[in-house]
Write a protein that holds these residues in place. Structure first.
Motif, PDB file in Angstrom:
ATOM      1  N   GLU A 165      51.391  15.116  38.912  1.00 49.70           N
ATOM      2  CA  GLU A 165      50.123  14.384  39.023  1.00 49.70           C
ATOM      3  C   GLU A 165      50.206  13.056  38.279  1.00 49.70           C
ATOM      4  O   GLU A 165      49.739  12.023  38.775  1.00 49.70           O
ATOM      5  N   ALA A 166      50.831  13.068  37.088  1.00 45.20           N
ATOM      6  CA  ALA A 166      50.979  11.829  36.323  1.00 45.20           C
ATOM      7  C   ALA A 166      51.888  10.837  37.037  1.00 45.20           C
ATOM      8  O   ALA A 166      51.656   9.617  36.986  1.00 45.20           O
ATOM      9  N   LEU A 167      52.927  11.335  37.694  1.00 48.78           N
ATOM     10  CA  LEU A 167      53.797  10.458  38.491  1.00 48.78           C
ATOM     11  C   LEU A 167      52.998   9.711  39.544  1.00 48.78           C
ATOM     12  O   LEU A 167      53.101   8.479  39.677  1.00 48.78           O
ATOM     13  N   LEU A 168      52.187  10.455  40.295  1.00 45.27           N
ATOM     14  CA  LEU A 168      51.398   9.853  41.365  1.00 45.27           C
ATOM     15  C   LEU A 168      50.368   8.883  40.822  1.00 45.27           C
ATOM     16  O   LEU A 168      50.170   7.784  41.357  1.00 45.27           O
ATOM     17  N   THR A 169      49.681   9.282  39.748  1.00 44.01           N
ATOM     18  CA  THR A 169      48.640   8.436  39.168  1.00 44.01           C
ATOM     19  C   THR A 169      49.208   7.110  38.675  1.00 44.01           C
ATOM     20  O   THR A 169      48.559   6.054  38.791  1.00 44.01           O
ATOM     21  N   ALA A 170      50.437   7.157  38.151  1.00 38.85           N
ATOM     22  CA  ALA A 170      51.075   5.934  37.642  1.00 38.85           C
ATOM     23  C   ALA A 170      51.722   5.110  38.742  1.00 38.85           C
ATOM     24  O   ALA A 170      52.284   4.039  38.468  1.00 38.85           O
ATOM     25  N   GLY A 171      51.663   5.596  39.990  1.00 44.14           N
ATOM     26  CA  GLY A 171      52.211   4.838  41.109  1.00 44.14           C
ATOM     27  C   GLY A 171      53.690   5.038  41.358  1.00 44.14           C
ATOM     28  O   GLY A 171      54.298   4.268  42.115  1.00 44.14           O
ATOM     29  N   HIS A 172      54.274   6.067  40.760  1.00 45.12           N
ATOM     30  CA  HIS A 172      55.689   6.343  40.992  1.00 45.12           C
ATOM     31  C   HIS A 172      55.865   7.180  42.261  1.00 45.12           C
ATOM     32  O   HIS A 172      54.962   7.904  42.674  1.00 45.12           O
ATOM     33  N   ASP A 173      57.043   7.102  42.850  1.00 45.67           N
ATOM     34  CA  ASP A 173      57.360   7.853  44.052  1.00 45.67           C
ATOM     35  C   ASP A 173      57.592   9.316  43.673  1.00 45.67           C
ATOM     36  O   ASP A 173      58.528   9.633  42.942  1.00 45.67           O
ATOM     37  N   GLU A 174      56.743  10.214  44.175  1.00 41.41           N
ATOM     38  CA  GLU A 174      56.869  11.634  43.834  1.00 41.41           C
ATOM     39  C   GLU A 174      58.203  12.201  44.311  1.00 41.41           C
ATOM     40  O   GLU A 174      58.730  13.141  43.721  1.00 41.41           O
ATOM     41  N   ASN A 175      58.773  11.614  45.355  1.00 36.76           N
ATOM     42  CA  ASN A 175      60.056  12.097  45.861  1.00 36.76           C
ATOM     43  C   ASN A 175      61.201  11.835  44.884  1.00 36.76           C
ATOM     44  O   ASN A 175      62.286  12.394  45.034  1.00 36.76           O
ATOM     45  N   LYS A 176      60.943  10.961  43.904  1.00 33.40           N
ATOM     46  CA  LYS A 176      61.960  10.667  42.909  1.00 33.40           C
ATOM     47  C   LYS A 176      61.800  11.510  41.648  1.00 33.40           C
ATOM     48  O   LYS A 176      62.492  11.279  40.644  1.00 33.40           O
ATOM     49  N   ALA A 177      60.880  12.477  41.690  1.00 33.35           N
ATOM     50  CA  ALA A 177      60.706  13.391  40.555  1.00 33.35           C
ATOM     51  C   ALA A 177      62.018  14.119  40.273  1.00 33.35           C
ATOM     52  O   ALA A 177      62.696  14.581  41.186  1.00 33.35           O
ATOM     53  N   LYS A 178      62.371  14.202  38.999  1.00 33.23           N
ATOM     54  CA  LYS A 178      63.591  14.886  38.578  1.00 33.23           C
ATOM     55  C   LYS A 178      63.205  15.979  37.594  1.00 33.23           C
ATOM     56  O   LYS A 178      62.816  15.686  36.462  1.00 33.23           O
ATOM     57  N   ILE A 179      63.290  17.222  38.037  1.00 36.03           N
ATOM     58  CA  ILE A 179      62.877  18.341  37.195  1.00 36.03           C
ATOM     59  C   ILE A 179      64.092  19.211  36.907  1.00 36.03           C
ATOM     60  O   ILE A 179      64.792  19.653  37.812  1.00 36.03           O
ATOM     61  N   THR A 180      64.328  19.440  35.621  1.00 28.15           N
ATOM     62  CA  THR A 180      65.403  20.303  35.162  1.00 28.15           C
ATOM     63  C   THR A 180      64.800  21.534  34.500  1.00 28.15           C
ATOM     64  O   THR A 180      63.857  21.417  33.715  1.00 28.15           O
ATOM     65  N   VAL A 181      65.323  22.700  34.820  1.00 35.67           N
ATOM     66  CA  VAL A 181      64.974  23.922  34.099  1.00 35.67           C
ATOM     67  C   VAL A 181      66.189  24.320  33.271  1.00 35.67           C
ATOM     68  O   VAL A 181      67.292  24.464  33.810  1.00 35.67           O
ATOM     69  N   SER A 182      65.983  24.468  31.981  1.00 36.06           N
ATOM     70  CA  SER A 182      67.085  24.848  31.100  1.00 36.06           C
ATOM     71  C   SER A 182      66.692  26.075  30.291  1.00 36.06           C
ATOM     72  O   SER A 182      65.506  26.300  30.014  1.00 36.06           O
ATOM     73  N   GLY A 183      67.706  26.873  29.922  1.00 36.55           N
ATOM     74  CA  GLY A 183      67.409  28.067  29.153  1.00 36.55           C
ATOM     75  C   GLY A 183      68.652  28.779  28.676  1.00 36.55           C
ATOM     76  O   GLY A 183      69.781  28.421  29.034  1.00 36.55           O
ATOM     77  N   HIS A 184      68.456  29.790  27.868  1.00 41.08           N
ATOM     78  CA  HIS A 184      69.545  30.598  27.341  1.00 41.08           C
ATOM     79  C   HIS A 184      70.113  31.497  28.434  1.00 41.08           C
ATOM     80  O   HIS A 184      69.367  31.992  29.288  1.00 41.08           O
ATOM     81  N   ALA A 185      71.422  31.730  28.400  1.00 46.05           N
ATOM     82  CA  ALA A 185      72.053  32.455  29.503  1.00 46.05           C
ATOM     83  C   ALA A 185      73.329  33.143  29.058  1.00 46.05           C
ATOM     84  O   ALA A 185      73.990  32.726  28.095  1.00 46.05           O
ATOM     85  N   TYR A 186      73.660  34.209  29.801  1.00 43.94           N
ATOM     86  CA  TYR A 186      74.933  34.905  29.617  1.00 43.94           C
ATOM     87  C   TYR A 186      75.212  35.663  30.906  1.00 43.94           C
ATOM     88  O   TYR A 186      74.359  36.409  31.397  1.00 43.94           O
ATOM     89  N   PHE A 187      76.412  35.470  31.459  1.00 46.61           N
ATOM     90  CA  PHE A 187      76.756  36.069  32.742  1.00 46.61           C
ATOM     91  C   PHE A 187      77.966  36.988  32.592  1.00 46.61           C
ATOM     92  O   PHE A 187      78.921  36.678  31.866  1.00 46.61           O
ATOM     93  N   ALA A 188      77.926  38.131  33.308  1.00 50.98           N
ATOM     94  CA  ALA A 188      79.043  39.070  33.322  1.00 50.98           C
ATOM     95  C   ALA A 188      79.094  39.743  34.688  1.00 50.98           C
ATOM     96  O   ALA A 188      78.282  39.458  35.562  1.00 50.98           O
ATOM     97  N   GLU A 189      80.038  40.642  34.864  1.00 48.45           N
ATOM     98  CA  GLU A 189      80.237  41.256  36.172  1.00 48.45           C
ATOM     99  C   GLU A 189      79.051  42.132  36.585  1.00 48.45           C
ATOM    100  O   GLU A 189      78.771  42.288  37.771  1.00 48.45           O
ATOM    101  N   ASN A 190      78.343  42.714  35.612  1.00 48.89           N
ATOM    102  CA  ASN A 190      77.168  43.517  35.929  1.00 48.89           C
ATOM    103  C   ASN A 190      76.153  43.397  34.798  1.00 48.89           C
ATOM    104  O   ASN A 190      76.474  42.920  33.701  1.00 48.89           O
ATOM    105  N   LEU A 191      74.928  43.837  35.068  1.00 53.14           N
ATOM    106  CA  LEU A 191      73.838  43.682  34.107  1.00 53.14           C
ATOM    107  C   LEU A 191      74.099  44.448  32.823  1.00 53.14           C
ATOM    108  O   LEU A 191      73.866  43.923  31.721  1.00 53.14           O
ATOM    109  N   ALA A 192      74.554  45.691  32.928  1.00 50.46           N
ATOM    110  CA  ALA A 192      74.789  46.492  31.727  1.00 50.46           C
ATOM    111  C   ALA A 192      75.808  45.833  30.805  1.00 50.46           C
ATOM    112  O   ALA A 192      75.623  45.771  29.580  1.00 50.46           O
ATOM    113  N   GLN A 193      76.892  45.317  31.387  1.00 53.88           N
ATOM    114  CA  GLN A 193      77.909  44.638  30.586  1.00 53.88           C
ATOM    115  C   GLN A 193      77.340  43.386  29.930  1.00 53.88           C
ATOM    116  O   GLN A 193      77.573  43.135  28.742  1.00 53.88           O
ATOM    117  N   ALA A 194      76.581  42.609  30.697  1.00 55.94           N
ATOM    118  CA  ALA A 194      76.009  41.375  30.162  1.00 55.94           C
ATOM    119  C   ALA A 194      75.088  41.670  28.979  1.00 55.94           C
ATOM    120  O   ALA A 194      75.146  40.996  27.938  1.00 55.94           O
TER     121      ALA A 194
END
Length: 344
Positions: free
Chosen positions: A216-245
């Motif tokens: 909403e702030a992008l649009l109100t300020a006159g910026h192109d909403e198609n140029k919005a850049k949203i990153t989701v970041s967070g803690h993570a750990y990956f393994a072969e299966n859930l129990a192992q992870a």
């Protein structure tokens, strides 16, 4: 969707064998993680800034510049730069230099930081926390656009036709790190920069309003909403299966929250039951097999419509080999499967 990893280079005692790494060892690991991420075809590698003895990185552009000479394709980003307590001219010149050394791969995430030790360290008043951030951001964006700058503000001497050198190869992409405050999300939209959303636990839908505020702030300020850049970041750990992870990551994640809260003078113990709840499918913590992580990323994409995912893998003294395995799974399984699904 772009995929990446980031590190704060925390120095913590391994809860399994008791080993405490040195700052040198952690920096060596950061270099290797960046190289592995580049070789795995990931898009972004981030390094965060702290000014404490329990973290190994305070000079982010120095670390990223060293890494630029060991990598070929990956974007190199600060996650985050504590913008309130750094001179924007020095910041721009450092990252412009990084951009040239890396052939156009520098980015900046500006944040207010989780700690306040940088305020007395660099001679700033913590009471000016918000006002400093606002002024420094406005100046940084001006420096990013103009090679000769005239400017005046409240917290540093004016600039009169100042040469800002060197110039980056293009305008450096800038994002604002947002942990939960609507004001930060609105500011990112108002200035037309990226939104880096840190989601460290709980139901991710509770952050949806921040993305709505940003758009909403992008649009109100006159910026192109198609140029919005949203990153989701967070803690993570990956393994072969859930129990192992879960079995492998729990001691380290509990350890991480123990010493992070101790840094703030608090005592905290993450129970196994609490950890199991955090890893549940509807919650934000990215722990599990590739298939489970793919589902979680796609579920969050339906909520946020983000275009970049960043995982913090090396917290709580997770051993190097296990972090390397997570990087491999992210690059070879999770990233291609998510992007295949998004193309349908």
């Amino acid at each position: 969707m772009e995929f990446g990893i980031y590190t704060l280079a925390d120095i913590g005692q391994n809860p399994v064998n008791g080993y405490m790494p040195t700052a040198k060892e952690r920096l060596d690991e950061v270099m290797q993680y960046g190289q592995l991420a580049d070789e795995a075809g990931l898009h972004v590698f981030g390094v965060g800034e702290h000014h404490r003895l329990d973290y190994a990185v305070s000079a982010v552009p120095v670390v990223l510049s060293a890494l630029s000479q060991r990598t070929k394709n990956i974007q190199l980003i600060s996650t985050t730069t504590v913008l309130s307590t750094v001179d924007p001219v020095r910041l721009y010149e450092d990252f412009a230099t990084l951009d040239l050394l890396s052939n156009g791969r520098a980015e900046i995430v500006a944040g207010r930081g989780a700690f306040i030790e940088s305020f007395p360290l660099f001679g700033y008043d913590v009471d000016d926390y918000d006002a400093l951030f606002e002024e420094h951001l406005a100046l940084l964006l001006k420096l990013n656009r103009e090679e000769r700058v005239t400017w005046s503000g409240s917290y540093r001497k004016p600039l009169q036709h100042a040469d800002i050198a060197p110039r980056a190869s293009r305008e450096i992409p800038i994002h604002i790190g947002v942990g939960g405050t609507p004001e930060s999300a609105s500011r990112a939209g108002r200035y037309g920069v990226g939104l880096n959303l840190a989601i460290l636990g709980g139901d991710p839908r509770r952050f949806k309003h921040l993305v709505d505020i940003y758009r909403e702030a992008l649009l109100t300020a006159g910026h192109d909403e198609n140029k919005a850049k949203i990153t989701v970041s967070g803690h993570a750990y990956f393994a072969e299966n859930l129990a192992q992870a879960k079995d492998e990551f729990y001691p380290h994640y509990s350890n991480y929250w123990h010493y992070v809260n101790a840094q703030r003078g608090m005592r905290y113990h993450l129970s196994k039951e609490g950890f199991d709840n955090m890893t549940a499918g509807q919650n934000a913590l990215f722990v599990g097999s590739p298939n489970e992580i793919i589902e979680k990323i796609l579920m969050q994409h339906e909520i946020f419509g983000h275009s970049r995912f960043m995982a913090q893998l090396d917290i709580g003294a997770v051993p190097f080999k296990q972090v390397a395995k997570s990087i491999e799974l992210l690059g070879t399984h999770i990233m291609p499967a998510v992007n295949k699904a998004l193309k349908k």
